[in-house]
Scaffold this motif. Sequence first.
Motif, mmCIF file in Angstrom:
data_model
loop_
_atom_site.group_PDB
_atom_site.id
_atom_site.type_symbol
_atom_site.label_atom_id
_atom_site.label_comp_id
_atom_site.label_asym_id
_atom_site.label_seq_id
_atom_site.Cartn_x
_atom_site.Cartn_y
_atom_site.Cartn_z
ATOM 1 N N PRO A 105 -27.233 -84.449 -53.231
ATOM 2 C CA PRO A 105 -27.197 -83.999 -54.621
ATOM 3 C C PRO A 105 -25.807 -84.195 -55.229
ATOM 4 O O PRO A 105 -24.818 -83.751 -54.647
ATOM 5 C CB PRO A 105 -27.552 -82.510 -54.545
ATOM 6 N N ASN A 144 -28.729 -90.053 -50.511
ATOM 7 C CA ASN A 144 -29.599 -88.905 -50.791
ATOM 8 C C ASN A 144 -28.819 -87.608 -50.611
ATOM 9 O O ASN A 144 -29.040 -86.836 -49.676
ATOM 10 C CB ASN A 144 -30.840 -88.929 -49.898
ATOM 11 N N LEU A 182 -33.026 -79.970 -42.994
ATOM 12 C CA LEU A 182 -33.979 -79.656 -44.063
ATOM 13 C C LEU A 182 -35.140 -80.656 -44.000
ATOM 14 O O LEU A 182 -34.944 -81.832 -43.693
ATOM 15 C CB LEU A 182 -33.307 -79.736 -45.429
ATOM 16 N N ASN A 208 -39.013 -75.104 -53.325
ATOM 17 C CA ASN A 208 -39.404 -76.000 -52.224
ATOM 18 C C ASN A 208 -40.323 -75.289 -51.235
ATOM 19 O O ASN A 208 -40.457 -74.064 -51.246
ATOM 20 C CB ASN A 208 -38.187 -76.637 -51.530
ATOM 21 N N LEU A 254 -30.550 -91.134 -54.861
ATOM 22 C CA LEU A 254 -31.871 -90.495 -54.856
ATOM 23 C C LEU A 254 -31.846 -89.060 -55.375
ATOM 24 O O LEU A 254 -32.891 -88.454 -55.577
ATOM 25 C CB LEU A 254 -32.455 -90.468 -53.428
ATOM 26 N N ASP A 255 -30.645 -88.493 -55.535
ATOM 27 C CA ASP A 255 -30.586 -87.092 -55.965
ATOM 28 C C ASP A 255 -29.510 -86.886 -57.036
ATOM 29 O O ASP A 255 -28.523 -86.191 -56.814
ATOM 30 C CB ASP A 255 -30.354 -86.184 -54.744
ATOM 31 N N ALA A 262 -37.259 -82.051 -46.308
ATOM 32 C CA ALA A 262 -37.406 -83.177 -47.239
ATOM 33 C C ALA A 262 -36.448 -84.327 -46.880
ATOM 34 O O ALA A 262 -36.903 -85.470 -46.719
ATOM 35 C CB ALA A 262 -37.234 -82.718 -48.682
ATOM 36 N N PRO A 263 -35.149 -84.062 -46.721
ATOM 37 C CA PRO A 263 -34.257 -85.179 -46.369
ATOM 38 C C PRO A 263 -34.648 -85.863 -45.061
ATOM 39 O O PRO A 263 -34.507 -87.088 -44.935
ATOM 40 C CB PRO A 263 -32.879 -84.511 -46.240
ATOM 41 N N ARG A 320 -35.374 -78.526 -61.796
ATOM 42 C CA ARG A 320 -36.670 -77.864 -61.607
ATOM 43 C C ARG A 320 -36.664 -76.504 -62.309
ATOM 44 O O ARG A 320 -37.619 -76.138 -62.988
ATOM 45 C CB ARG A 320 -36.961 -77.681 -60.107
ATOM 46 N N TRP A 339 -32.633 -73.228 -50.119
ATOM 47 C CA TRP A 339 -33.644 -74.181 -49.655
ATOM 48 C C TRP A 339 -34.269 -73.757 -48.321
ATOM 49 O O TRP A 339 -35.311 -74.264 -47.932
ATOM 50 C CB TRP A 339 -33.128 -75.622 -49.472
ATOM 51 N N ILE A 396 -37.562 -88.110 -45.818
ATOM 52 C CA ILE A 396 -37.107 -89.265 -46.609
ATOM 53 C C ILE A 396 -36.408 -90.272 -45.690
ATOM 54 O O ILE A 396 -36.650 -91.482 -45.768
ATOM 55 C CB ILE A 396 -36.174 -88.794 -47.748
ATOM 56 N N GLN A 424 -44.066 -84.454 -53.627
ATOM 57 C CA GLN A 424 -43.167 -85.588 -53.801
ATOM 58 C C GLN A 424 -43.540 -86.543 -52.661
ATOM 59 O O GLN A 424 -43.423 -86.183 -51.494
ATOM 60 C CB GLN A 424 -41.711 -85.153 -53.666
ATOM 61 N N SER A 443 -31.140 -81.308 -58.509
ATOM 62 C CA SER A 443 -32.604 -81.218 -58.566
ATOM 63 C C SER A 443 -33.051 -79.773 -58.657
ATOM 64 O O SER A 443 -34.030 -79.472 -59.341
ATOM 65 C CB SER A 443 -33.254 -81.838 -57.341
ATOM 66 N N ASP A 479 -42.549 -80.037 -52.865
ATOM 67 C CA ASP A 479 -42.223 -81.066 -51.850
ATOM 68 C C ASP A 479 -43.496 -81.633 -51.243
ATOM 69 O O ASP A 479 -43.656 -82.815 -51.147
ATOM 70 C CB ASP A 479 -41.357 -80.558 -50.665
ATOM 71 N N ALA A 522 -28.123 -85.729 -47.215
ATOM 72 C CA ALA A 522 -27.964 -84.279 -47.110
ATOM 73 C C ALA A 522 -28.483 -83.852 -45.733
ATOM 74 O O ALA A 522 -29.124 -84.634 -45.024
ATOM 75 C CB ALA A 522 -28.760 -83.594 -48.218
HETATM 76 C C1 IPT Z 1 -35.012 -82.055 -52.197
HETATM 77 C C2 IPT Z 1 -36.117 -81.166 -51.680
HETATM 78 O O1 IPT Z 1 -37.099 -81.008 -52.671
HETATM 79 C C3 IPT Z 1 -35.593 -79.805 -51.280
HETATM 80 O O2 IPT Z 1 -36.602 -79.116 -50.601
HETATM 81 C C4 IPT Z 1 -34.345 -79.907 -50.406
HETATM 82 O O3 IPT Z 1 -34.737 -80.337 -49.124
HETATM 83 C C5 IPT Z 1 -33.346 -80.867 -51.013
HETATM 84 O O4 IPT Z 1 -33.938 -82.132 -51.259
HETATM 85 C C6 IPT Z 1 -32.147 -81.072 -50.102
HETATM 86 O O5 IPT Z 1 -31.150 -81.738 -50.787
HETATM 87 S S1 IPT Z 1 -35.688 -83.682 -52.422
HETATM 88 C C7 IPT Z 1 -34.387 -84.604 -53.164
HETATM 89 C C8 IPT Z 1 -34.717 -86.069 -53.118
HETATM 90 C C9 IPT Z 1 -34.221 -84.182 -54.599
#
Ligand code: IPT
Length: 270
Positions: free
Chosen positions: A66, A64, A12, A185, A87-88, A14-15, A136, A159, A18, A230, A132, A213, A8
């Motif tokens: 969603p 990764n 952002l 987030n 991962l998502d 988080a990605p 949540r 986000w 990761i 996370q 995700s 996060d 993704a």
């Molecule tokens: C998820 C993050 O928690 C969120 O802040 C946002 O960045 C999102 O990714 C982007 O797709 S983490 C993911 C591994 C569920």
Amino acid sequence: HTIGLATADLSLHAPSQIAAAIKSRAGQMRFNVVISMTEQSGLDAARAAINNLLAQRVDGLVVNIPLQDDEAQSLAALCQDVPVLFLDVSPQLAANSVIFDPAQGAQLGVTHLLSLGHRDIALLAGPQSSVSARLRFEGWQTALMQQQLQASAIMEGDWSALSGYQQVTRLLNEGVLPGAILVANDQMALGALRALSEAGLQVPGEVSVIGYDDTADSACFIPPLTTIKQDFRALGNNSVERLIAMIRQPEAPIRSDLLPVSLVIRKTTA
Ligand code: IPT
């Protein structure tokens, strides 16, 4: 050997964290990482990113992005013999995956607020197109329902910090003042903090805020953010090791791993 990472939007936090964690663990295990990033959500963009990596003859793929169950299944089929790890996706899906436990994260946030005596809790969810974000959101509602409570307001952002700022500004302009806000987030929580500050409201004196996060910057927000951590480093290690094991042992049974999350209490809740 090369791992493909379909991800993704890396703007952002988080990605991007990761991706950094995957890159670093792969390097230790002497694997290259090639990245293909989607800017749009949806199946077509994900398929294009994966095809791009398959054309580069990667030995395995981490995805990764969603994805709904049927989308993940069709992409797994597209990869044929190339091992793929998601991962998502939903933890219920029968696919190779490593996922942070969304129900646990939601529960931890709600329980923390209830233990502080909060009853008037607003929810700022992530984009409902994301699995995700939905899990949540549902987790919060379930945890509140177990205490015979309901959210006092429901907002949805995309986000980004700006969307958090806009959503909370709008809520306050409507004259709604919750005692606490659960945010899906940390980036949206950052925007929420700005909106509260501009309205002259004290955090946590008048309104408590919990993020989700624990990205690297969250300890430096004003005030430092209480959040659901996370552990992206752990996800990076875990997913690279899993994928390499799948590359070495393609016949291994499908497995969905759930990683625990944790509550990090800083200064935005009281
Ligand atoms: C998820 C993050 O928690 C969120 O802040 C946002 O960045 C999102 O990714 C982007 O797709 S983490 C993911 C591994 C569920």
